[in-house]
Write an enzyme that holds these catalytic residues in place. Structure first.
Site, PDB file in Angstrom:
ATOM      1  N   ARG A 287       0.826  -1.214   0.000  1.00 35.49           N
ATOM      2  CA  ARG A 287       0.000   0.000   0.000  1.00 35.49           C
ATOM      3  C   ARG A 287       0.856   1.259   0.000  1.00 35.49           C
ATOM      4  NH1 ARG A 287      -3.974  -2.283   3.682  1.00 35.49           N
ATOM      5  NH2 ARG A 287      -5.761  -2.939   2.451  1.00 35.49           N
ATOM      6  N   GLY A 288       1.955   1.225   0.741  1.00 38.33           N
ATOM      7  CA  GLY A 288       2.840   2.391   0.818  1.00 38.33           C
ATOM      8  C   GLY A 288       3.365   2.788  -0.551  1.00 38.33           C
TER       9      GLY A 288
END
Length: 349
Positions: A287-288
């Site tokens: 996600r980052g």
């Protein structure tokens, strides 16, 4: 005109807010690209969190919706319309459109699941064979902003529901074998005070960005903020007039950025650097990486650029990764400083 002034509550102009640049940037980028996944704003009490969030909603250009539709359905985009509107279009019915302000929905702390998701009238369904659905807050928030103050005090189950809807863009309600599904695409904004408890890491990770805000220490700046607020409270309409030009300019800039966003590119080499940074910081999952790519593109579009550069990444990466770092109680440096060190090392090379 006086009558309208009495019934419409004036909202503090976004361009008049002094300081808190990190929070303002995170909100602007989420408005340009809602797929960033919302923003969690953590900070001291009385730092203008609620004021800023209401101000960004008021700043946004009006949207076109289908008249009398409870889900703010888009008149032509199938992804943003309810099944009823789709059926009407397929049947060749005449769709009446109207312009509305971008919805800004407050979720109260004591809200129940039915209030949030909506309810199905089982009795009506069984006796009359009609799917009777009473829309909830997620329906009202479609194509708008859903704001949860003190999100760290909200029941985890409700936070899960909000995050699932924000991620998928749909809300599904099922009761006794009857199912209703409607679009629920919104920018999720949560705020809270860290002294009152933290969110679980799994839930924190689902917020696209995390802004930290602190009380202003500079006495001159504090006086300026207090005077600005007092001036607005005494005569809100002259304050709104004073900032009208700036507000209109920012509205235009947001619209241009939204139009430009699909054509903005980020070079492969820079995408690799973003993933290197995430890997070096031991960020769990991807996600980052995804959010940093999206946020950097949104910032480039906001600055009317065709290609993302290193400065765009530096400006957003802390907002995208800060809350995804594993907490080490023995660590002597905070997550922001740790990110800065890794970013400087990798983006310099």
């Amino acid at each position: 005109m006086d009558f309208i002034k009495n019934i419409i509550r004036p909202i503090f102009p976004f361009t008049a807010i002094i300081g808190q640049e990190e929070m303002k940037l995170a909100l602007l980028l989420n408005v340009i690209d809602p797929k960033i996944g919302g923003v969690m704003i953590m900070g001291d009490r009385g730092t203008g969190k609620s004021t800023t969030i209401r101000a960004i909603a008021d700043l946004l250009p009006q949207i076109s919706v289908v008249q009398d539709d409870p889900f703010n359905s888009h008149p032509s985009n199938y992804e943003l319309m309810s099944n009823e509107v789709k059926s009407s279009i397929e049947n060749g019915d005449n769709i009446i459109q109207k312009l509305i302000n971008v919805p800004m929905v407050d979720l109260p702390l004591g809200a129940t699941e039915d209030r949030v998701c909506g309810t199905i009238d089982i009795e009506k369904a069984l006796t009359e064979g009609i799917k009777s659905f009473e829309p909830g807050l997620l329906a009202k928030a479609n194509r708008g902003i859903l704001y949860v103050d003190e999100v760290n005090l909200l029941d985890d189950h409700l936070v899960d529901i909000l995050l699932d809807s924000a991620a998928s863009g749909w809300n599904t309600v099922e009761r006794e074998g009857i199912s209703v599904r409607h679009p629920a695409r919104f920018v999720l904004v949560g705020s809270g005070n860290p002294e009152e408890g933290e969110l679980r890491p799994q839930l924190l990770d689902r917020f696209g960005m995390h802004a930290e805000i602190k009380t202003v220490k500079d006495p001159c700046l504090r006086v300026k903020i207090v005077e600005q607020r007092s001036k607005f409270d005494q005569d809100p309409y002259s304050c709104l007039n004073e900032y009208q030009v700036k507000q209109n300019e920012l509205k235009k800039r947001i619209l241009l950025a939204q139009d430009k966003l699909p054509s903005v590119v980020i070079d492969y080499a820079l995408r690799v650097k973003i993933s290197e940074i995430c890997s070096e910081l031991n960020v769990d999952g991807l996600r980052g990486d995804i959010v940093t790519n999206r946020a950097a593109k949104a910032l480039a579009a906001y600055n009317n650029k065709d290609i993302v550069d290193v400065e765009d990444i530096k400006a957003v990466i802390k907002l995208c990764l800060r809350h995804r770092l594993r907490k080490d109680p023995l660590d002597t440096i905070d997550s922001g400083s740790k990110i800065d060190q890794v970013v400087d090392k990798i983006l310099r090379s």
